[in-house]
Design an enzyme around this catalytic site. Sequence first.
Site, PDB file in Angstrom:
ATOM      1  N   MET A 184       0.846  -1.196   0.000  1.00 42.48           N
ATOM      2  CA  MET A 184       0.000   0.000   0.000  1.00 42.48           C
ATOM      3  C   MET A 184       0.881   1.245   0.000  1.00 42.48           C
ATOM      4  O   MET A 184       1.948   1.266   0.583  1.00 42.48           O
ATOM      5  CB  MET A 184      -0.870   0.000   1.255  1.00 42.48           C
ATOM      6  CG  MET A 184      -2.072   0.868   1.115  1.00 42.48           C
ATOM      7  SD  MET A 184      -3.419   0.411   2.220  1.00 42.48           S
ATOM      8  CE  MET A 184      -2.879   1.010   3.798  1.00 42.48           C
ATOM      9  N   CYS A 185       0.438   2.267  -0.711  1.00 42.17           N
ATOM     10  CA  CYS A 185       1.112   3.563  -0.723  1.00 42.17           C
ATOM     11  C   CYS A 185       0.033   4.631  -0.858  1.00 42.17           C
ATOM     12  O   CYS A 185      -1.111   4.320  -1.121  1.00 42.17           O
ATOM     13  CB  CYS A 185       2.053   3.689  -1.918  1.00 42.17           C
ATOM     14  SG  CYS A 185       3.479   2.583  -1.856  1.00 42.17           S
ATOM     15  N   GLY A 186       0.424   5.862  -0.657  1.00 40.65           N
ATOM     16  CA  GLY A 186      -0.509   6.969  -0.855  1.00 40.65           C
ATOM     17  C   GLY A 186       0.075   7.962  -1.838  1.00 40.65           C
ATOM     18  O   GLY A 186       1.277   8.207  -1.837  1.00 40.65           O
ATOM     19  N   ARG A 195      -1.195   4.923   5.006  1.00 40.13           N
ATOM     20  CA  ARG A 195      -0.985   4.165   3.772  1.00 40.13           C
ATOM     21  C   ARG A 195       0.499   3.833   3.568  1.00 40.13           C
ATOM     22  O   ARG A 195       0.843   3.097   2.638  1.00 40.13           O
ATOM     23  CB  ARG A 195      -1.496   4.938   2.558  1.00 40.13           C
ATOM     24  CG  ARG A 195      -2.975   5.256   2.609  1.00 40.13           C
ATOM     25  CD  ARG A 195      -3.470   5.753   1.263  1.00 40.13           C
ATOM     26  NE  ARG A 195      -3.442   4.701   0.271  1.00 40.13           N
ATOM     27  CZ  ARG A 195      -4.427   3.841   0.060  1.00 40.13           C
ATOM     28  NH1 ARG A 195      -5.533   3.931   0.757  1.00 40.13           N
ATOM     29  NH2 ARG A 195      -4.324   2.896  -0.840  1.00 40.13           N
TER      30      ARG A 195
END
Lengths: 214, 310
Positions: free
Chosen positions: B1-3, B35
């Site tokens: 997950m990343c933002g 995130r």
Amino acid sequence: MNSQLKGLAAPGSEITVRNPNARHNLAVGIFENCSIRFEGSVGYYAASLLDGPEVVIEGNAGWAVGDNLMSGKITVAKDAGASAGSTMRGGQLVIGGDAGARAGISMKGGTLIIGGNAGFLTGFMMQKGRIIICGDAGEALGDSMYEGAIYVAGTIASLGADATTEEMSEDELIDILSLLESQGITGQRTFTKVVSAKRLYHYDSLERLEKSAL
Amino acid sequence: MCGVSGILHKNPDTSGSLPLVGDQLIRMLEPITHRGRDSSGVTIVGERTEGDLLVRIWASDARESAAVLARAEDTVRRAGGVVCSGAQTGQFLRLEVNYEGETAELAAALLDTPGVALHSIGHTSEVIKDVGVPSAMEQRHGVGAIRGTHGIGHVRMATESRVDVNHAQPFWAYPFPDVSVVHNGQLTNYHKLRRMYESRGHHFQTGNDSELIAAYLADKLAQGEGLDAALRASLDDLDGTFTYLVATRDGLGYAKDQWSAKPLVTMETADVIAIASEEIALRGILSPDMAGQEIDRVEPQKSEVMTWLL
């Protein structure tokens, strides 16, 4: 905030949350017949794991609103992100605006109403319950669904694998129209009903417990 | 997950002071640190600088950073550049350079300089990235005070490759000045495409699959394709899950995969385009009097591309 909400939740109580600011995981795991109103938008997993409450969200909801709903009613005034009503088992989830991708994914009961358009893969692998879409449905509608039914008032971009259309009875139509009317949604008069064609059913080998029962 | 997050000011005051894009990007990244907390970064575009080019360099070895950064400055000079100003923050070096040659030649010379990692070259933009959360990056690099017209930002939760400054995002689309990307997702045809681009001479600096998107776009732009067409082509050519944002010298864009697997919401007002993984990030830039109010945000669906030009 959730522990505060749980503390306030009692049969008949009315709770208002001001400026929720699209924060995540609000009003999760509440089992009382109370009512909770959010004056604004909420983030991910809002009103999930509920059994009983009536929740009103006056703005938008993020991903997976009403996840695993058991009973009660959730109303989102505006749009919902992806996976609205994922794995819901009962109760009602009403999205006033559009729903993102995969609404009603793996749902196992209850009623999901989408006032606007529904996104890609709506009703993916649904196993029970019904989805009513008042606008248009995106691609791969009802992909790999097992049971349950999806009713679409607008157009369907495409049906998913093993999904097919079926004639609906007059009683069904009356039931749906009266349900929508109770939500203040009027104008829709005809629907296309989508169900599983069950061509992907291959239950020729029995489970261990089924074998022992024979 | 990343933002991911991005912002573009549609009507910047070109004669007066520009918006605090750095501060706005940090305020859009802070609310989505759930995130990803291991690294963060921004590209700020439209900065006013003294030189023709802004160059950002990182020395991977802390003990040799002074020597490496001196070598890098020397490389710039030998390539024909004139350093107008230089600022060193730890292992980072930021140079404003007057340079009339090909950017690709300067970039290649810097990459050939031992110990140098090249984070970006831009006419008006720079990539600032570091390990840690956005607020830590802001404190160390003073991102909040940087003005510009638009930019993109990223918070990282590493899944496929190591955690260090180089593997943080954004990734610059070497050797195109001012083109960079931030990505949320996983690319499953990374190794295949990387081998193809390496055979064409592209230089990869990390093992991060997101760097491939920068290489991909650089390749498309080199073939003369427009940004919008390049993003659309990527929907078929990149395999896996992705929502990525791209910043160019005069534009901002996003592409979202065919599975609609990674989130994105957008908001447009008379003056601003704001895009981010979650609505809570968009709310980070609302003025205090707007805080309790509703915003009109749109959630793009599957296989969608959008670009905005200044």
